[in-house]
Design a protein around this motif. Sequence first.
Motif, PDB file in Angstrom:
ATOM      1  N   THR A  89       0.945  -1.240  -0.029  1.00 17.53           N
ATOM      2  CA  THR A  89       0.005   0.134  -0.029  1.00 17.53           C
ATOM      3  C   THR A  89       0.951   1.066   0.039  1.00 17.53           C
ATOM      4  O   THR A  89       2.167   1.289   0.059  1.00 17.53           O
ATOM      5  N   MET A  90       0.213   2.303  -0.119  1.00 18.76           N
ATOM      6  CA  MET A  90       0.908   3.611  -0.224  1.00 18.76           C
ATOM      7  C   MET A  90       1.693   3.930   1.166  1.00 18.76           C
ATOM      8  O   MET A  90       2.737   4.642   1.244  1.00 18.76           O
ATOM      9  N   ALA A  91       1.217   3.185   2.422  1.00 18.89           N
ATOM     10  CA  ALA A  91       1.935   3.260   3.599  1.00 18.89           C
ATOM     11  C   ALA A  91       3.154   2.521   3.479  1.00 18.89           C
ATOM     12  O   ALA A  91       4.198   2.929   4.316  1.00 18.89           O
ATOM     13  N   ASN A  92       3.471   1.660   2.522  1.00 21.63           N
ATOM     14  CA  ASN A  92       4.770   1.283   2.152  1.00 21.63           C
ATOM     15  C   ASN A  92       5.802   1.894   1.557  1.00 21.63           C
ATOM     16  O   ASN A  92       7.127   1.346   1.267  1.00 21.63           O
ATOM     17  N   TYR A  93       5.079   2.929   1.084  1.00 18.03           N
ATOM     18  CA  TYR A  93       6.024   3.890   0.135  1.00 18.03           C
ATOM     19  C   TYR A  93       7.454   4.089   0.760  1.00 18.03           C
ATOM     20  O   TYR A  93       7.495   4.571   1.852  1.00 18.03           O
ATOM     21  N   LYS A  94       8.565   3.851  -0.014  1.00 15.77           N
ATOM     22  CA  LYS A  94       9.794   4.050   0.171  1.00 15.77           C
ATOM     23  C   LYS A  94      10.497   3.356   1.582  1.00 15.77           C
ATOM     24  O   LYS A  94      11.187   3.815   2.323  1.00 15.77           O
ATOM     25  N   ASP A  95       9.657   2.205   1.832  1.00 14.93           N
ATOM     26  CA  ASP A  95      10.407   1.384   3.024  1.00 14.93           C
ATOM     27  C   ASP A  95      11.659   0.828   2.386  1.00 14.93           C
ATOM     28  O   ASP A  95      11.764   0.459   1.427  1.00 14.93           O
ATOM     29  N   GLN A  96      12.452   0.489   3.607  1.00 16.41           N
ATOM     30  CA  GLN A  96      13.565  -0.171   3.049  1.00 16.41           C
ATOM     31  C   GLN A  96      13.647  -1.515   3.718  1.00 16.41           C
ATOM     32  O   GLN A  96      13.523  -1.807   4.688  1.00 16.41           O
ATOM     33  N   TYR A  97      14.170  -2.448   2.833  1.00 17.58           N
ATOM     34  CA  TYR A  97      14.565  -3.784   3.195  1.00 17.58           C
ATOM     35  C   TYR A  97      15.784  -4.296   3.207  1.00 17.58           C
ATOM     36  O   TYR A  97      16.545  -3.762   2.170  1.00 17.58           O
ATOM     37  N   HIS A  98      16.286  -5.000   4.180  1.00 19.69           N
ATOM     38  CA  HIS A  98      17.736  -5.595   4.383  1.00 19.69           C
ATOM     39  C   HIS A  98      17.837  -7.013   4.275  1.00 19.69           C
ATOM     40  O   HIS A  98      16.937  -7.639   4.996  1.00 19.69           O
ATOM     41  N   CYS A  99      18.972  -7.560   3.850  1.00 19.02           N
ATOM     42  CA  CYS A  99      19.188  -9.032   4.118  1.00 19.02           C
ATOM     43  C   CYS A  99      20.768  -8.886   4.411  1.00 19.02           C
ATOM     44  O   CYS A  99      21.548  -8.008   3.883  1.00 19.02           O
ATOM     45  N   TYR A 100      21.166  -9.805   5.437  1.00 22.40           N
ATOM     46  CA  TYR A 100      22.303  -9.954   5.935  1.00 22.40           C
ATOM     47  C   TYR A 100      22.590 -11.042   6.653  1.00 22.40           C
ATOM     48  O   TYR A 100      21.787 -11.935   7.034  1.00 22.40           O
ATOM     49  N   LEU A 101      24.057 -11.539   6.828  1.00 26.11           N
ATOM     50  CA  LEU A 101      24.300 -12.650   7.621  1.00 26.11           C
ATOM     51  C   LEU A 101      24.853 -12.210   9.042  1.00 26.11           C
ATOM     52  O   LEU A 101      25.204 -11.166   9.109  1.00 26.11           O
ATOM     53  N   PRO A 102      24.975 -12.984   9.865  1.00 29.33           N
ATOM     54  CA  PRO A 102      25.623 -12.733  11.028  1.00 29.33           C
ATOM     55  C   PRO A 102      26.968 -12.135  10.843  1.00 29.33           C
ATOM     56  O   PRO A 102      27.761 -13.062  10.361  1.00 29.33           O
ATOM     57  N   ASP A 103      27.350 -11.347  11.876  1.00 31.10           N
ATOM     58  CA  ASP A 103      28.580 -10.873  11.667  1.00 31.10           C
ATOM     59  C   ASP A 103      29.136 -10.328  10.173  1.00 31.10           C
ATOM     60  O   ASP A 103      30.240 -10.551   9.728  1.00 31.10           O
ATOM     61  N   SER A 104      28.073  -9.735   9.587  1.00 35.08           N
ATOM     62  CA  SER A 104      28.285  -9.360   7.959  1.00 35.08           C
ATOM     63  C   SER A 104      27.748  -7.929   7.689  1.00 35.08           C
ATOM     64  O   SER A 104      26.666  -7.388   8.484  1.00 35.08           O
ATOM     65  N   SER A 105      28.025  -7.341   6.577  1.00 31.02           N
ATOM     66  CA  SER A 105      27.464  -5.969   6.381  1.00 31.02           C
ATOM     67  C   SER A 105      26.270  -6.310   5.551  1.00 31.02           C
ATOM     68  O   SER A 105      26.111  -7.301   4.848  1.00 31.02           O
ATOM     69  N   TRP A 106      25.078  -5.588   5.620  1.00 26.48           N
ATOM     70  CA  TRP A 106      23.924  -5.738   5.041  1.00 26.48           C
ATOM     71  C   TRP A 106      23.762  -5.378   3.581  1.00 26.48           C
ATOM     72  O   TRP A 106      24.582  -4.235   3.279  1.00 26.48           O
ATOM     73  N   HIS A 107      22.901  -5.680   2.754  1.00 22.90           N
ATOM     74  CA  HIS A 107      22.702  -5.226   1.586  1.00 22.90           C
ATOM     75  C   HIS A 107      21.097  -4.932   1.532  1.00 22.90           C
ATOM     76  O   HIS A 107      20.083  -5.651   2.024  1.00 22.90           O
ATOM     77  N   GLY A 108      20.588  -3.625   1.242  1.00 20.19           N
ATOM     78  CA  GLY A 108      19.430  -3.314   1.141  1.00 20.19           C
ATOM     79  C   GLY A 108      18.894  -2.709  -0.200  1.00 20.19           C
ATOM     80  O   GLY A 108      19.662  -2.108  -1.117  1.00 20.19           O
ATOM     81  N   THR A 109      17.674  -2.313   0.000  1.00 19.76           N
ATOM     82  CA  THR A 109      17.022  -1.714  -1.175  1.00 19.76           C
ATOM     83  C   THR A 109      15.748  -1.022  -0.866  1.00 19.76           C
ATOM     84  O   THR A 109      15.063  -1.278   0.188  1.00 19.76           O
ATOM     85  N   TYR A 110      15.304  -0.003  -1.304  1.00 21.65           N
ATOM     86  CA  TYR A 110      13.885   0.819  -1.027  1.00 21.65           C
ATOM     87  C   TYR A 110      13.056   0.136  -1.969  1.00 21.65           C
ATOM     88  O   TYR A 110      13.238  -0.373  -3.406  1.00 21.65           O
ATOM     89  N   VAL A 111      11.730  -0.165  -1.556  1.00 19.66           N
ATOM     90  CA  VAL A 111      10.469  -0.271  -2.246  1.00 19.66           C
ATOM     91  C   VAL A 111       9.747   0.807  -2.479  1.00 19.66           C
ATOM     92  O   VAL A 111       9.317   1.602  -1.437  1.00 19.66           O
ATOM     93  N   TYR A 112       9.518   1.226  -3.639  1.00 21.87           N
ATOM     94  CA  TYR A 112       8.580   2.415  -4.040  1.00 21.87           C
ATOM     95  C   TYR A 112       7.345   1.982  -4.428  1.00 21.87           C
ATOM     96  O   TYR A 112       7.261   1.161  -5.088  1.00 21.87           O
TER      97      TYR A 112
END
Length: 180
Positions: A89-112
Motif C-alpha cells: 500500500t501507499m503506507a509502504n512507500y519508500k520502506d527499506q528492506y535488508h538482508c544480511y548474515l551474522p557478523d556481516s554487512s547488510w545489503h538493502g533496497t528501497y521499495v517505492y
Amino acid sequence: MTTLYILIGLCFQQLYQASARAVIMTPMDPIVATGSDLNMICTLDASTTYTSRDIIWTTSFGKDTDRIDPSKIDIISDSEAMLRLQNLTMANYKDQYHCYLPDSSWHGTYVYVGMAPTKPTLNCFSTNIIDYWCEWSEIENTNLKDTYTFEYEYKHLLKRTTDCASLMQFGREFQSIGAA
C-alpha cells in the motif's frame, strides 16, 4: 623487501575479502503498483560458509528497524531465500528492506509503492494562428516522482514540436486549472 610486498599484498587481500558482499539482494529499488505483491531474493556469495537459513531480514523506515516475520520468508535453496511482500500500500512507500548474515554487512533496497500516473488534460486556446494560451488539470498524487512535459506544435508554420515552458520567453502565459 620481497617480504614487505608479500605482507602488503596479504593485507590488501584481507581488506578486499572483508569488503566483498556476503549477500546480494534483488531487485534493487523496485517501483510497484499499489495492491501488488513483490518477491525479493537474497543470494549468498559462493565463498560463504553460511546457508540461506542463516540470512537475517529486516525492514526500516526512518530510524525504526524491525526484523521481518519468518512466515514471509521462503528458503529457495542453500544459497537463496525469498521475502514475500503482499498487497503493498501507499503506507509502504519508500520502506527499506535488508538482508544480511551474522557478523556481516547488510545489503538493502528501497521499495517505492504508488499508483500508475494518469494522462493529464491539456487544453490550448487561440484567437489566431500566433497567440494562444493553455491550461491543464492538476495531476492526481501517485505517490511517485512524476514528470510531465507539455509541448505544442505549429503544424502550418514550422512543423516542429516545442516544450510549452519555452513559450514563457515570448510572454505567453500558462496556468494550471483545478489547483488546490
